[in-house]
Enzyme design. Sequence first.
Site, short mmCIF file in Angstrom:
data_model
loop_
_atom_site.label_atom_id
_atom_site.label_comp_id
_atom_site.label_asym_id
_atom_site.label_seq_id
_atom_site.Cartn_x
_atom_site.Cartn_y
_atom_site.Cartn_z
CB SER A 92 -0.96 -0.03 1.19
OG SER A 92 -1.97 0.94 1.04
CG ASP A 115 -6.58 -2.78 -3.56
OD1 ASP A 115 -7.26 -1.93 -2.97
OD2 ASP A 115 -5.38 -3.01 -3.28
CG HIS A 142 -5.81 -2.23 0.39
ND1 HIS A 142 -5.03 -1.86 -0.68
CD2 HIS A 142 -5.28 -1.59 1.47
CE1 HIS A 142 -4.09 -1.02 -0.28
NE2 HIS A 142 -4.22 -0.86 1.02
#
Length: 430
Positions: A297, A380, A409
Amino acid sequence: MKLFSCLLLFGLATISLKAQNTPAPVKLVEIILTANHSDWNYKLNEEASVKISVLRYGSPVENVEIEYQYGPEQLAPEKKGILKLENGIGKINMSTMDIPGFRQLKVQTKIDGYTYKNEIKAAYAPFEIKPTVSLPEDFDVFWEKAIAENNAIPMDAVVTPKPELSTATVAVYLVRLQNYKSGQYFYGYLSKPKDNKKHPVLFNPPGAGVKKIVPITSFADQGFISFTTEIHGVSPEISETDFQKMHKELSSYPTIDLEDKNNYYYKSVYLGCVRAIDFLTSLPEFDRKNVVVTGGSQGGALTIVTAGIDKRVNYIASFYPALSDNTGYLHNRAGGWPSMFRDKNQNNIVEKTKTMEYYDVVNFAKKITVPGFYSTGYNDNTCSPTSVLGAFNSIKATKEIVITPISGHWRFGETNDKAMQWLQEKCGME
């Protein structure tokens, strides 16, 4: 004695209730979405269709109605409707695309007063997605100057042993490093194998948010000297009152000073990544050969950024990198986290987009010259696969990617294992 017995019974009852209220590992009703291509990949102008199954106890639910909507990923839907499933099974054709990108189907149903949801994304020529962000002509000069200025600031490292956080095989230390401005610091936990040998070093930048970091010893258990950091100057030993104050002040940190490329919040963050490499490569236990960066991320973004501007890095593993192709929304397609340009009518948007050109992960991806392992999932909705693939496709260095379409995610343990094995092999570790 009676009071003790009552308290004991109350305690046991509380424990029993907690055990009884453990969340179920699966949903009572499941909506199963099955694309007509098992890898969810399609050619341009090819129609994608999705089989829908609504199951309760593993069996189809009859006469159930499904609400659905589909269209380009993260944008307003092109079509909404209701589909009745006579025997719990149906199909939706979600149309096609004539340009590379993703289409998204969202479905939901209500049964016995509870709403159940699911979604799926179809990828159209994903490895042909091109980013929308521009590369400034002075990009390299900008960052070379910034790093040179940062190098003039002493690292002023304070390394404190933390035996209470260490394990039988890993020694843990709290580290404070000066960065960006005199008197400005960030923190990290250093984890070293307790074997008095030389090891590759591994920088592990953090995901998004303002939070207290915790030590990660698993990298050291796998043969790396690792450094897991935060980016805001939040000591993990800060008082809760001071932490909450900082948390409130920095709640919108990705947009702080976005109109000013020289003072944008992420400037200190990116320079902090280089400083982390300064620190790791100064350690006497460093094998003097292998510098690795890995994260997911925001951490995946900082992994690419570090490799793009610090040529000491040898190998990286980046998972669903944020801050990628942020201008996507200005071109009618999904952009990267934190979706800062979803609102096209915000103030000073021209200045903000110009600043972002110097910080967008895509432009650092173009500068990478070392082998990399990458991974993302199509479902995601935080770091859109459109933006992630835009960054991945910009990389000219040796690369490989693991795509698990069903992933949101997050990532599977199998993918983590594959990435670690890849890094170990590249570093020549047994």
